[in-house]
Design a protein around this motif. Sequence first.
Motif, PDB file in Angstrom:
ATOM      1  N   TYR A 191      -4.079   4.400  -5.527  1.00  0.00           N
ATOM      2  CA  TYR A 191      -3.351   3.385  -6.293  1.00  0.00           C
ATOM      3  C   TYR A 191      -4.200   2.734  -7.393  1.00  0.00           C
ATOM      4  N   SER A 192      -5.423   2.311  -7.066  1.00  0.00           N
ATOM      5  CA  SER A 192      -6.251   1.571  -8.036  1.00  0.00           C
ATOM      6  C   SER A 192      -6.721   2.429  -9.207  1.00  0.00           C
ATOM      7  N   ASP A 193      -6.586   3.736  -9.082  1.00  0.00           N
ATOM      8  CA  ASP A 193      -7.039   4.638 -10.150  1.00  0.00           C
ATOM      9  C   ASP A 193      -5.970   4.882 -11.201  1.00  0.00           C
ATOM     10  N   VAL A 194      -4.746   4.442 -10.918  1.00  0.00           N
ATOM     11  CA  VAL A 194      -3.602   4.839 -11.750  1.00  0.00           C
ATOM     12  C   VAL A 194      -3.239   3.715 -12.710  1.00  0.00           C
ATOM     13  N   ASP A 195      -3.050   4.049 -13.978  1.00  0.00           N
ATOM     14  CA  ASP A 195      -2.777   3.027 -14.987  1.00  0.00           C
ATOM     15  C   ASP A 195      -1.281   2.884 -15.233  1.00  0.00           C
ATOM     16  N   ILE A 196      -0.979   2.031 -16.201  1.00  0.00           N
ATOM     17  CA  ILE A 196       0.412   1.691 -16.503  1.00  0.00           C
ATOM     18  C   ILE A 196       1.231   2.920 -16.931  1.00  0.00           C
ATOM     19  N   GLY A 254      -2.126   9.885  -9.489  1.00  0.00           N
ATOM     20  CA  GLY A 254      -2.559   9.332  -8.208  1.00  0.00           C
ATOM     21  C   GLY A 254      -2.281  10.322  -7.085  1.00  0.00           C
ATOM     22  N   ASN A 278      -6.660   6.414 -14.881  1.00  0.00           N
ATOM     23  CA  ASN A 278      -7.210   5.605 -15.970  1.00  0.00           C
ATOM     24  C   ASN A 278      -8.403   6.324 -16.623  1.00  0.00           C
TER      25      ASN A 278
END
Lengths: 259, 259
Positions: free
Chosen positions: A178-183, A223, A188
């Motif tokens: 989750y924390s690796d994925v951008d808008i 992700g 990212n």
Amino acid sequence: MTKDILQMKNAPASDKVGRYEFLAEPFHCDCVGRLFLGHLGNHMLNAADFHSTARGFGMSYLQTINRAWVLSRLAIEMKTMPRQNERFTVETWVESAMRYFTSRNFHIVGADGVTIGFGRSIWAMIDTQTRQPTDIFSIGDGAINQWIEKDKPCPIEKGGHVKMPDGAELVRSIDTYYSDVDINGHINSVKYIEHIIDLWPLEWHLGCQVLRLEIAYVAEAHGGDRLDFWRVDTGPREADVEVRKNGAETVCRARISFI
Amino acid sequence: MTKDILQMKNAPASDKVGRYEFLAEPFHCDCVGRLFLGHLGNHMLNAADFHSTARGFGMSYLQTINRAWVLSRLAIEMKTMPRQNERFTVETWVESAMRYFTSRNFHIVGADGVTIGFGRSIWAMIDTQTRQPTDIFSIGDGAINQWIEKDKPCPIEKGGHVKMPDGAELVRSIDTYYSDVDINGHINSVKYIEHIIDLWPLEWHLGCQVLRLEIAYVAEAHGGDRLDFWRVDTGPREADVEVRKNGAETVCRARISFI
């Protein structure tokens, strides 16, 4: 970085050039008090968006018309890094624009007004529904052309084509979350920089600093993808790295050198 | 979060309360455009340092006398999260100070001036050479006492003691690298938050938001340590997580709930 940098006078700012001040936040600095290169990269991307937003072609506007900027290549060359709590400036401007690519440069200035680095980047614009490249000149009837600044120097080399020679080794595999994925729903861009720099051990970084990093983004990862890092050392302080997803497709290639 | 939050009027700022505006940067936002909780946590730590620096007990000064603040506990409770490109405000103040611990609260306000969340934190001060706790009142002859603000409300519960009940499972193990290590040589406090939230899959986060996270930092981990994440679900949207290093020692414990 060429020796010109040390002699270069900072060019006077024009309205084609955006200037943005950032703070090297304490928790964005490494164990010896230097700003992490990934966070510098993030500030450069922020500066790019502030600059383009102020001129009518920023990400928020593009989202409303199903367009997005996609970073294709980034090169950063740093003489020194901003230090903990230093307020540094990122200047950015559009060097050129073609139908499917635009080139944006960066000049990084320390708190004392002295040049500490430069950057170059190449961007494409995509249709967020078809994921296909679209015509940059279609935005505001070619509006980007009025912001092109050809005269401000950016004395670092453009990125070359990093091809992985024989002998690359698979040195690390990581899962993405989750924390690796951008808008945009992709991994990212800055996360790749962090992961690539993490291929060198902590002790290496105590005595070395990244002189130049160039990275070419080839395909998008999502992700949940598993990323493999293939590395070949091309000199005592130089290496090429290729990131592949799910055991197959190339996601990005990077060339890194340290001082 | 208690329902008081919705009714609460923002208290007038006093010089005991610091107010700091931050931008929810595009690349600090998740795939649905909410600021990542880890980045919010980082902004709260920045606000804490801005506030204490302006009052003579910030990290940069403490470094010169071989002292450092160490975050012992953090609780964050959010009704909503700042959205992409939103300018939000973090208010922070010292609620109480004792010889070995101080309590600092946070109030997070959205761009429209409405409360979106609160935070509570507990800090110790250590001697950076002996790593032992030191007397907070020794700084400036008890100077922190003049900044205590008892009357500003912070209507969220203090953190409880998270004990891991039987039934916890080892759900992930990760290695730590250069990018995980902060200026103090330890794994960055915010990184644990990111890793804990990443224990839930991307799809979970599409439909849920963290309501409350509390985390107690028990021991320091260092670059190269391998972190094990033990999790037990205590309800359909609640869990306790314990992080251990190198297969043994507890590093931190967290309790998380989602809405």
